[in-house]
Structure formats: structure tokens, C-alpha cells
Write an enzyme that holds these catalytic residues in place. Structure first.
Site, short mmCIF file in Angstrom:
data_model
loop_
_atom_site.label_atom_id
_atom_site.label_comp_id
_atom_site.label_asym_id
_atom_site.label_seq_id
_atom_site.Cartn_x
_atom_site.Cartn_y
_atom_site.Cartn_z
N SER B 326 0.81 -1.15 0.18
CA SER B 326 0.07 -0.02 -0.06
C SER B 326 0.86 1.23 -0.18
CB SER B 326 -0.90 -0.12 1.35
OG SER B 326 -1.82 -1.22 1.03
N ASP B 350 -17.47 0.64 -0.14
CA ASP B 350 -16.55 -0.55 0.15
C ASP B 350 -17.47 -1.36 0.77
OD1 ASP B 350 -14.63 -2.31 0.67
OD2 ASP B 350 -13.55 -0.87 2.05
N ASP B 365 -10.53 -6.42 0.78
CA ASP B 365 -10.07 -5.32 1.47
C ASP B 365 -9.42 -6.00 2.70
OD1 ASP B 365 -10.54 -2.17 1.30
OD2 ASP B 365 -10.09 -2.90 3.09
N HIS B 371 -14.94 -0.27 4.32
CA HIS B 371 -14.87 1.05 5.15
C HIS B 371 -16.12 1.72 4.89
CE1 HIS B 371 -10.28 0.66 5.85
NE2 HIS B 371 -10.55 -0.25 4.74
N CYS B 384 -7.71 1.95 2.30
CA CYS B 384 -8.86 1.33 1.75
C CYS B 384 -8.27 0.44 0.43
CB CYS B 384 -9.93 2.16 1.44
SG CYS B 384 -11.34 1.29 0.40
#
Lengths: 380, 639
Positions: B326, B350, B365, B371, B384
Site C-alpha cells: 500500500s 466499500d 479489502d 470501510h 482502503c
């Protein structure tokens, strides 16, 4: 009408070859003895310079054997054969030089050898050392001498064409020697002094051009190193410094055979090839080198005698030019080893270890013997 | 022959005779020159040359230039030269080599390995009368024993030689690199004259990259030696030109901090000063002591290092290639914004997973349950995945490739860091060529969160982070700050080649930085624990890289594997957010989550730099000469 035609009409008992066994097999006794003295003496120096290695001496003896055979063969051919073949030999040489540039093999960025299947590897530029003067002599001797300006121009073209090809290899040293061999022909043919002066003038102009456009960095470096060997004492200057020390420490009488400390302690590089004079100078002193030079001079004197007594201008020109080329070898080699000329990789004729140069030189002596022994004397 | 020409044979003969006469005269004159020259050398200067040759032999000896020293940004000495006594042999002067070696083995502690190495060197090309080293680093007792036996051993010398020494040993080995003995391949490439007296050459890192500047120029001396080859006196000498001293951007204090933070783990920390690109710290842990390699490491020691499962010889900071995870989300955000595939206002739902076209495989996720509604800023702050899955699929590989390329991924963008790896920035052409398969939308989805094919080195992550900190302005990462010596810094350092990354909307940079600040300081930021109570604003991003399989050749060991299958923890950050003075990339191999394991380390690096080390500001008296101040190291480096 060439004078040969005139000779042909006069056959009969009034003409005969000088007699004597050696003469009958077309060897000149005086030249042969001098050459054998030089070759034999050279082996002693070579034994010392090559760190007392019998292997080197033996291999040199084998080469000398081959060279003697080549000389013998070349001496058997009538000078007219050389004259007739001159253009063909020259053309063949040019083709070989062009082939070197296209498919040649070599090392250190230079292509000098031609490795044709079925033939031993050879250096066409070496062949041109004979072919160029013979060709130039062929061309100039077809007409009356001294040559007209236009013929000089053609003769120069004959000389420069292979030179350019050899410079391209690149092998500046050999190119200059081949060029000189040709130029000596033009000189002996009677190049006018005015033209000669003009030529030197042009050479003076050409020198800076060569410096800036033709010469490679390493070649310039050699010249610069000559001017100031101390500037590069670990690199190129090393050879000159060590060689001068070897020569200088020899003194008048030398340190004695196999007693040279400089060469034997490996200070001196290439002590059995290009720098062998330094070994001689260290071990046999001033006397030794002067004796060597005397021997060379006697050989040259005999060859000039042959040239002067040659029967036609072709023979004269070829013999004269080859003699002078031989002298240039001697001069350049001793000059570079004693530190007055740049290191150009010219071997000491007949003495340095290495095959090609001895064979070429002995072939040249064969040609001269041929010129001398095929004369027909009018005795009647 | 044409009409009107006829040969006057007699005239031609006379002409030739005259020419031969001229040639003879010229020839005699030239022979005269040679004889004169020989007379000059052999008679007039005979005594001089005899002195040179017979009684005392004069040698030209190369003098190796002292290698340039390396300092950190505060003039702390990182690489110095230490005199070491070694036994050398001049083979030309040794009457019986086997006997001499036997005797030396009796006097000194010389292993068969040393003898073997010595014999190998004998066979290689060398200058006549040059000394071949046999044994290094004699202690005082050995020097004394040699002094006693010296007269029995012609050709054997004890020589003092300057040898590289790295006072910080393993702290600097991966960053600085090290020197070692010149090997056969290097010998062929190096200038034979300039390296005539030199035994060492830079093998890696700064030592290798700046070899030319550090080496200097060879000097030489004419020395008189007696018949046994011992030096009697120096006749003349040309001093060598010492190599340039180099000052690096590195701060050894920060470097040490990085090492301490990683102690007991495997990982890397790279810290860059964004404004200059200067590398402040470059740590790869575990490290090794480069001093072992300088004069030649023993087989046992080498085996221990090379076969260790922790791979201490492996430079993780430059050569470790990891999925960036990420940590590339800020760069992905830049790509999405500038290519108009998303906006700051755009929100998505999400549910905890993403499906291409709303059906097919579910890409999960990291947060089970999802989220909820997220915009770009919260997608960065909370990391996210779903938002970026969606963005990645819509951008496609070409857009992602174009932008990540400008951040320096997939190539070595370092200016003067030798040995840096390029990582892997995939493209559809790459996949076609290497994997012989088309680029699937699923590949884009994986790529959007730094998984899948993409690989990056810690140096690349730090570089990309510095680019974000600089709002797109590039300062290629570099080790060298100044060169002090014959050449100026500009001459020594390569020129920058990388283009700046200019966005259509300049303010997008501000928003990206704000989002990264939210990672550290926001209520839901993944790095909020690490960012808590900071005295300055931090912009950061966490990452976690999945470890799929064991590296080749690793042995099966249940506990070990368990640990080594754990995710790599990554974290990138810069601070202060509004005026970045440091950008950091941290990777802890098998460390688990980036925010929990790596982020605290990044925070401590930034605290150390910004609070304890005065933001890397120069000491007040910057003009002081570089040699002053390092009294202890300095006095040892002389000699």
C-alpha cells in the site's frame, strides 16, 4: 629497345657467366659469408638475450634454415623473371592488403595478418617490402632515366597506394618502411634534386598533418616519450631508460658474454627481440656494437657493389633500393634502442628473434644474388 | 618504348653511380650518428650508467597514491587509511623460491592458502622486480622475527602499506561499499600505469562508484638498491597525487540509529533529504564488517557470512526487491487524479471486497466488512484497498505504468549509488514478453495496491516518497555531498537526468500530502499510533507485502518457515509535512503489518533527525577545514 633484346642477339661463346661453384648455383660467396657471420654471431647474442634458452635458439636456427632456403630459391630465378612478374606480384600484394582490411586477423586493434585456409598465416605488408620496390623499378626502368616528372608522379602513386592500405591496418612503422623502399627506387632512378628538395619540403608540411590527423594516440605517445623518457618512467619510458642503462653500462669492452646484468635481471624488456642490441652492447661493449655495425656496413657495401655492377637499370634500382631499406632497418633499430628514435617495433635485421623479418630480408638478398650471378660477362 | 626515346645506358650507369655515392655518404653520416650516440652512452657516460646498473641498481618504483578519505556530512571519518605491515617477495631476487617459502612458513604464521594465493599471483603478469605480497597485517612479534631473519632471506621484505580501514565497520559496509585486492579481471580494465603501485580497488558502493576520484595519481621514485635489492636511498621522486576526499550526505549518527532500530531483525531503512536527494542513512541489517574483505577474507569467515540464512552480505536497501504494497497508494492517487480517473470528491461504497464488473472473483479489502463510503483522502488515510482496486481497474496498466515510471519505479534512478537494482514495474508488453500472457484486468487490480508483479527496492520507495514531498520536483538520490581535492564536486558527480513530474493541477500535491498526514494524525489513520504526539506534522503511508513462497534453497524448518512466511512490513514517510527535511522508507522483512512494525521505526528516525540532530543542519563553523576536528581517527590514519 631494351638492352635485354640487345643481349639476346649476342649469344655465343663470347658471353659467359663468371665461373665458380657458388656462382654456378647463383650464390654470391662474399655476401653469403658476411650473412652467415651475422646470423651466426646473432645466435650467440640471442642465447644471452633469451635468458640462455636453447629453445629460442633452436627455433631461431629453424627459421634461419627456412630463410636460407628462401634466399637460395630467390637467387635461382633470373632477374627477368622478377621484372616480368613485377606487376602481377604488386597487384597480388594490393589484393592481399585489401583482404587484410576486410577479413584480416590481428591483435591490439590492428589487423595485420591474413589467415587463408591451407596457407600459413602471413602478413601481406611484409611481402610488399619486396614487391613495391620491384614494381617501382619495373615501371621506371621501362623508360630512359632520369624519369620525367609525370613518370615520377606515377611511380610515387605506385608507392603510396600500398602505403595507404598499410596505414589503415594500422601499421605506421611498416607503411613507412615500404614507402621508403619505393622512394629509394625513385631516388636511384635519378629523381631531380629540385623534386627531392620539394619532396622534403612537403614532408615537412605533412608532418604536422600526420601528427594531427593520421597518428594514433599511442604513436604520438611514443614520440613524446622519446623527447622526454622521464615523463613516463613506468610506462613507455621504462624501455628506453632500461635500454640506455644496459648500453651505457657496457662501456668499451662490455661485461662479457652472458654477464649482462641489466638484461639478465629482466630489467630490459623484449631483450631477445627488438632490444637485442642492448644485450650486445652491454655484454660486448662499444667494440661489440661497432663490430656489428661494421659487419652490416660490409654487407651493405657488397650489395651496393652488386647494384652498381648490375647489367640493367631494373637490377640496379632493385638492388640499390633493397640495400638502402636494409640499412634503414639497422639504423632505426639501433637508433630506437639507443634512444634517438621513437620505439617503432623494428627488429634488428638477422639478429632479433622472430621469423617474418629474417625470411623477408633473406629473400631480398636472394634477389640481389640473382641479379649478381645472372650477369653475362663479355670476355671476348 | 616510344619513338624518340632511346636509352643511354652509359649515362644511366653514371647517374646511378653518382646516386649510390650520395647514398653512401648519407649512410656513413647516419652510421656516424649511431656511433657517436653509442660513444656518448658507452664511453662518455659509462660511469653514470655503471652506477645505475652494476654497483647499485637503480629502480623506478611506483608510489601508490593515498586513497581519498570519506567523511560523513559532519566530517566524521568513515573510511581511512591505516598502515599495515606485510611480507612481500620479489621473485627475481629469490635464489630458491621453495626454500624461501619453507623458511618463511617456519618464521611466520603463513597458511597453505596464503602460499597458494601467492603462487597464483606469481603466474599473473607483473612488472619485473615488483613485489608480490605474501602475508598481511603482521603483528609486532612477527615483524621482530622477520627483522632477525631478514639477512637470510634475499628478496623478502617487510613493507608498510596503507590499507583501507572502516572505523564504523558494519554500520557503513552496505552504504559505503568497500575496497579489496585488485583481481585479474580488474587488472585488465585498470590503467596499468596509474595502478602500478596500487593493490586495492573499490569493489562496491561509494568506493566503487567514485574509484577514479578516490584513487588519485601514481607517483614514482628512483631508488638506489644494493646488489641484493635492498633500497639504499631515494634519488629522485615524483610524489603521487592523493585521491580526492569525499564528503557524503550521510550522517553517521542517523545511520547508527537506523541500525539500532533494526537490530535483531532483517530489513532496511533508507532516509533521504528531499531537497537535495542526499542519502542521510542507508541501512541494511544484518550488516557485515567490511574490514574483513579488504586484505582478503578467510574461507571460513566468508562461508559463515555467505551461508547465513539472514544474508548479511545482501544489500537489502539497494537490491532487496519487495512488493511495495500500500505504500504506493499516494502515487496511485496522483496517477488517478492527473489522468482524470478520479477526483477528490468521488466516493465509492466499500463492502469489504471488490469484484470486476460487479461479478467474478472477489478481491478482498484488508478490513473485514469494509470501510463503507470512502473518498480518496480517507482511502489513503485508512488504506482502503477497494477504492484502489476500482481505480486501478479503470486506469489500466498503461496509465499506472506511465505515472509510476515518473516516480522512478522499474529503473535505477540513483545518481551515484552503485549496485542499485531497478525493481520491476510491469507493463502489458512486459507481461507478454516475459510471461507470454496478456494483461488481465485482475492484474491491474493487484497492481493498484502494490501487489502482483510489481517489485521495488527500499531506495526506490524512499525516492518516490521524496518526490511526493517535493511536489514532483526530482532530486535524484545521491551519496556524494562534496569532493575535496584535485577535482571539483561537479566534475566528479554525474549529472541529473530525471525529469520532474508536473501535474495538471498543482494543488493535487497538497491534497495528497494532506491525505498522508491523515494517515499519521487523522482519527482513523493507519499510522496514528506512530504519529501520536509528534512535535511536527508527518506525512506517511503504511504497507504490507505478502510473502508467497520461500526463497530458493532455503531449508525446511517449521518454526523458521512460519516466521519467514509472515508479511513484510513497510512504511514510507516524510516530515515536516510542510517543509520536508527527511523522507524515510522502512522495510522489516516478515515483520507483519506496516503500521505496527515499520511505522514506529520511521517515526524514531524522523524524531532523531528533526529533534535530536537539529534537522541535519550544518555545524556552526562550516568553513573549518575538513582535516580538523577528527583528532582521534585522524592521528591514526597517518603514517
Amino acid at each position: 629497345m631494351a638492352e635485354r633484346d640487345f643481349v639476346r642477339h649476342m649469344q655465343g661463346p663470347s658471353l659467359h657467366n663468371p665461373r665458380g661453384l657458388l656462382n654456378r648455383i647463383h650464390l654470391d660467396p662474399i655476401l653469403l659469408v658476411l650473412l652467415l657471420l651475422l646470423l651466426g654471431g646473432g645466435l650467440f647474442v640471442l642465447y644471452s638475450g633469451g635468458d640462455s634458452s636453447m629453445a629460442i635458439v633452436e627455433s631461431q636456427v629453424a627459421r634461419i634454415g627456412v630463410a636460407l632456403v628462401v634466399m637460395f630459391v630467390f637467387a635461382q630465378l633470373d632477374p627477368s623473371v622478377y621484372r616480368r612478374w613485377a606487376p602481377w606480384l604488386y597487384a597480388l600484394g594490393l589484393i592481399a592488403l585489401a583482404a587484410v582490411l576486410l577479413v584480416g586477423v590481428g591483435a591490439k586493434g590492428a589487423q595485420r595478418w591474413l589467415a587463408l585456409p591451407g596457407l600459413p598465416r602471413f602478413q601481406p605488408s611484409e611481402f610488399m617490402k619486396l614487391a613495391v620496390p620491384i614494381m617501382a623499378a619495373w615501371y621506371l626502368s621501362r623508360h630512359y632515366l632520369p624519369p620525367r616528372f609525370s613518370r615520377v608522379a606515377v611511380a610515387l602513386a605506385i608507392v603510396f597506394l600500398p602505403m595507404i592500405l598499410i596505414v589503415e591496418q594500422p601499421d605506421l612503422g611498416t607503411a613507412l618502411l615500404v614507402g621508403l623502399a619505393g622512394l629509394f627506387v625513385v631516388f636511384f632512378a635519378g629523381l631531380s634534386w629540385k623534386l627531392l628538395g620539394a619532396f622534403f619540403g612537403m614532408a615537412g608540411v605533412a608532418a604536422p598533418v600526420m601528427w594531427f590527423f593520421v597518428m594514433r594516440e599511442y604513436q604520438k605517445q611514443r614520440v613524446l616519450t622519446l623527447l622526454d623518457p622521464e615523463s613516463d618512467p613506468l610506462g613507455a619510458g621504462w624501455n628506453i631508460i632500461q635500454s640506455k642503462t644496459a648500453i651505457g653500462s657496457g662501456g668499451l669492452m662490455g661485461k662479457g658474454w652472458l654477464q649482462g646484468t641489466q638484461s639478465h635481471l629482466d630489467f630490459l624488456p623484449e631483450s631477445h627481440t627488438d632490444f637485442i642490441v642492448a644485450v650486445l652492447a652491454e655484454e660486448f661493449g662499444f667494440i661489440g656494437v661497432v663490430a656489428l655495425m661494421t659487419l652490416y656496413f660490409l654487407i651493405i657495401a657488397r650489395c651496393l657493389y652488386i647494384a652498381v655492377n648490375a647489367q640493367d637499370s631494373f637490377g640496379r634500382l632493385v638492388a640499390g633500393a633493397l640495400t638502402m631499406t636494409f640499412f634503414i632497418y639497422v639504423f632505426v633499430n639501433i637508433g630506437m634502442v639507443s634512444g634517438i628514435l621513437p620505439i617503432v617495433g623494428v627488429p634488428l635485421p638477422m639478429v632479433s628473434y622472430g621469423g617474418t623479418s629474417i625470411v623477408t630480408l633473406m629473400a631480398a638478398f636472394g634477389v640481389m644474388m640473382s641479379i649478381h650471378t645472372h650477369r653475362r660477362m663479355i670476355t671476348a | 618504348m616510344p619513338w624518340g626515346e632511346f636509352k643511354d645506358t652509359a649515362a644511366e650507369r653514371r647517374l646511378f653511380q653518382r646516386r649510390v655515392l650520395v647514398a653512401l655518404v648519407v649512410m656513413l653520416a647516419m652510421l656516424g650518428i649511431l656511433v657517436t650516440r653509442l660513444y656518448y652512452l658507452q664511453i662518455l657516460n659509462h660511469d653514470n650508467f655503471t652506477t645505475l646498473s652494476e654497483k647499485n641498481r637503480v629502480q623506478v618504483q611506483p608510489m601508490a597514491p593515498p586513497r581519498g578519505l570519506i567523511y560523513d556530512r559532519n566530517d566524521v571519518l568513515l573510511a581511512e587509511n591505516r598502515p599495515v605491515f606485510s611480507v612481500t617477495v620479489v621473485p627475481e631476487r629469490v635464489p630458491d623460491m621453495d626454500a624461501t617459502l619453507d623458511q618463511l612458513q617456519r618464521i611466520l604464521d603463513i597458511s597453505d592458502e596464503d602460499i597458494e594465493r601467492f603462487n597464483r599471483r606469481l603466474d599473473e603478469y607483473r612488472r619485473p622486480f615488483s613485489a608480490v605480497p605474501l602475508s598481511y597485517d603482521l603483528d609486532e612479534a612477527a615483524i621482530a622475527r622477520m627483522a632477525v631473519h631478514r639477512y637470510e632471506l634475499p628478496g623478502v621484505e617487510v613493507e608498510a602499506e596503507l590499507v583501507r580501514y572502516y572505523p564504523y565497520a558494519e554500520l557503513t559496509s552496505h552504504a559505503l561499499g568497500y575496497v579489496g585486492r585488485i583481481n585479474r579481471d580488474e587488472l585488465r580494465k585498470l590503467d596499468p600505469t596509474d595502478y602500478a603501485g596500487t593493490n586495492y580497488v573499490g569493489k562496491s558502493g561509494v568506493e566503487r562508484f567514485y574509484e577514479d576520484a578516490l584513487h588519485g595519481q601514481v607517483g614514482y621514485q628512483h631508488v638506489e638498491t644494493n646488489a641484493r635489492g635492498r633500497t639504499l636511498r631515494v634519488l629522485e621522486q615524483q610524489n603521487p597525487v592523493p585521491g580526492d576526499d569525499l564528503r557524503l550526505h550521510m550522517d553517521i549518527r542517523l545511520q547508527r540509529e537506523a541500525f539500532h532500530l533494526l537490530e535483531g531483525r532483517r530489513g532496511a531503512i533508507v532516509a533521504i533529504e528531499p531537497k537535495t536527494g542526499g542519502v542521510l542513512a542507508l541501512a541494511s541489517v544484518p550488516g557485515f564488517d567490511a574490514n574483513l574483505f579488504v586484505t582478503g577474507i578467510g574461507v571460513e569467515q566468508y562461508r559463515a557470512l555467505s551461508e547465513s540464512p539472514d544474508k548479511p552480505l545482501f544489500n537489502r536497501a539497494l537490491r532487496g526487491q519487495y512488493p511495495p504494497g500500500s505504500t504506493i497508494k499516494p502515487m496511485m492517487a496522483v496517477a488517478g487524479l492527473d489522468s482524470d480517473h478520479t477526483t477528490w470528491e468521488r466516493t465509492i461504497w466499500d463492502p469489504g471486497y471488490y469484484q470486476i464488473d460487479g461479478k467474478g472473483r472477489r478481491y478482498r479489502d484488508w478490513k473485514w466488512g469494509g470501510h463503507g463510503w470512502v473518498d480518496l483522502k480517507s482511502a489513503i488515510a485508512e488504506s482502503c484497498d477497494t477504492y484502489f482496486y476500482d481505480l486501478g481497474e479503470r486506469m489500466g496498466i498503461d496509465v499506472m505504468h506511465e505515472y509510476l515510471d515518473q516516480f522512478g519505479f522499474g529503473k535505477d534512478t540513483s545518481l551515484d549509488i552503485s549496485g542499485a537494482q531497478a525493481g520491476l514495474l510491469p507493463s502489458s508488453q512486459w507481461k507478454r514478453a516475459v510471461r507470454n500472457a496478456p494483461w488481465y484486468p485482475g492484474d491491474s487490480v493487484n497492481m493498484s495496491i502494490g501487489q502482483g508483479f510489481m517489485l521495488a527496492t527500499p531506495l526506490q520507495l524512499a525516492t518516490a516518497t521524496a518526490v511526493v514531498a517535493n511536489h514532483g520536483t526530482w532530486a535524484q538520490p545521491r551519496m556524494l555531498k562534496d569532493a575535496i581535492g584535485a577535482e571539483s564536486t561537479d566534475e566528479v558527480m554525474p549529472k541529473e537526468t530525471h525529469q520532474d513530474l508536473n501535474l495538471k493541477r498543482e494543488q493535487d500535491w497538497d491534497h495528497v500530502v494532506e491525505s498522508m498526514e491523515a494517515v499519521m494524525h487523522g482519527p482513523h489513520g493507519t499510522g496514528r499510533k506512530a504519529g501520536a504526539d509528534a512535535a511536527y506534522r508527518i506525512a506517511g503511508k503504511s504497507g504490507t507485502a505478502q510473502v508467497f513462497s520461500l526463497a530458493e534453497g532455503e531449508e525446511y524448518d517449521a518454526d523458521e518457515i512460519k516466521e519467514r512466511l509472515r508479511d513484510h512490513a513497510l512504511f514510507v514517510a516524510f516530515a515536516p509535512a510542510d517543509d520536508p527535511k527527511i523522507a524515510v522508507a522502512v522495510i522489516v522483512e516478515n515483520g507483519g503489518g506496516g503500521s505496527s512494525t515499520a511505522a514506529p521505526l520511521a517515526r524514531k528516525m524522523m524524531d532523531a533527525w528533526l529533534l535530536d540532530m537539529n534537522a541535519g543542519e550544518e555545524p556552526a563553523d562550516t568553513d573549518k577545514p575538513i582535516v580538523a576536528g577528527q583528532s582521534e581517527e585522524e592521528s591514526r590514519s597517518d603514517g
